[in-house]
Design an enzyme around this catalytic site. Sequence first.
Site, short mmCIF file in Angstrom:
data_model
loop_
_atom_site.label_atom_id
_atom_site.label_comp_id
_atom_site.label_asym_id
_atom_site.label_seq_id
_atom_site.Cartn_x
_atom_site.Cartn_y
_atom_site.Cartn_z
N CYS A 119 22.00 37.39 -6.77
CA CYS A 119 21.99 35.96 -6.50
C CYS A 119 21.07 35.67 -5.32
O CYS A 119 20.92 36.51 -4.43
CB CYS A 119 23.41 35.49 -6.19
N CYS B 44 25.63 32.28 -0.27
CA CYS B 44 26.81 31.57 0.24
C CYS B 44 27.62 32.55 1.09
O CYS B 44 27.93 33.66 0.65
CB CYS B 44 27.65 31.04 -0.91
N GLU C 299 23.15 31.97 -10.13
CA GLU C 299 23.13 30.51 -10.22
C GLU C 299 22.59 30.14 -11.60
O GLU C 299 21.40 30.29 -11.88
CB GLU C 299 22.25 29.93 -9.11
N ASN D 187 39.25 34.88 -1.44
CA ASN D 187 39.49 36.25 -1.85
C ASN D 187 38.71 37.18 -0.93
O ASN D 187 37.48 37.17 -0.91
CB ASN D 187 39.05 36.47 -3.30
N CYS E 103 37.49 35.31 -7.78
CA CYS E 103 36.37 34.42 -7.49
C CYS E 103 35.63 34.86 -6.23
O CYS E 103 36.23 35.08 -5.18
CB CYS E 103 36.92 33.01 -7.30
#
Length: 401
Positions: free
Chosen positions: A136, A140, A192, A322, A365
């Site tokens: 990715c 984030c 994404e 998580n 997640c």
Amino acid sequence: MSVSLDLTRAAPAATAHAPKLANLTGLTRAGLAQALVAADVVRPEKAKMRATQLWRWMHHYGVTDFANMTDVAKETRGALAQHFTLARPEIVERQVSKDGTRKWLIRMAPGIEVETVYIPDVGRSGALCVSSQVGCTLNCTFCHTGTQALVRNLTAAEIVAQVQVARDDLAEWPSPKEDRRLSNIVFMGMGEPLYNLDNVADAIDIISDGEGIAISRRRITVSTSGVVPELKPLGERTQAMLAISLHATNDALRDELVPLNKKYDIAALMAGIRAYPGIANTRRVTFEYVMLKDVNDSPAEARALVQLLKGIPAKINLIPFNPWPGSIYECSSWSTIEAFAAILNRAGYASPIRTPRGRDILAACGQLKSESEKMRASERRRLEQGAPAYVVVDTAEDDTE
């Protein structure tokens, strides 16, 4: 004196450079018909009929061998096998939690690995969380997946293959009309999706086709961190349900949590969402909000979220953070999450709290990461212990709606 040469060892070298066969399972209907004609397997006037025939075998019955297509002429089956393949990718590792969550590490090609997760009792009956990229680019800060650098986009065939692998494992061929265990698809895995829209759109066309896998577009959700220019094309091309990885209500905090926000800020994102084709009370946008202790979990943040979403048909998924090795964040307490949800509920927004599942196998997640650029710890364990390639972990903990 006669000399004989043993050429048996040289045989593999002779085929080492054989052309790679194209996999038909990732082609749209139109692409499939074109490929058959281009390979001179069928005449143009028969291409549409033959493509429909093959489509049902591949996507309704799940066959992986042309020889099993019993209503296709033997000569044609032979020609298909010479030019094409229906092979599944390699399953490097399979893990199962006590609650039934399953995770597969799938090798698409050398050095190209992705993780795919099946969560039972989610959606209508069970959801598959698929990846759209290897790695990715978004970084984030709360997401483990984001710590793996982008390798490349997945092809439509590689996205569809994740669904096929899951259905193989769940024994769901031919495609069931009732009581199916895999009822929903969510693009919430690695990557994404809107940075790979062409392949994602083709994969959705294949997955949703009524004569094949037949999962309704209304049961397919695409999650994005907010690639605003691609929101409208996503809706127009796929009619998929939209999910937004939001996590903050102001630009300063979202810049930190979701760096893409520096390019497309919250105002631009909300304008793009309001223009998403087809949103209505019956087609709500899902907003994903990870609960981070003392970061974004205050009552003031909950009230700000209500104001931000005003007028948008929405559902808010509250996701307990998580944990993963090296993370700087902690999960909000359960009482804090419940208080946050109560404010949203009083404002009229459905705000379910996701029960963490698959944490023990890093399937929850934000926990997916293939580490395909390194020798994985699981592979070292296998070598050290002489264990088989398939690993079953007996424990528990969702990653979807």
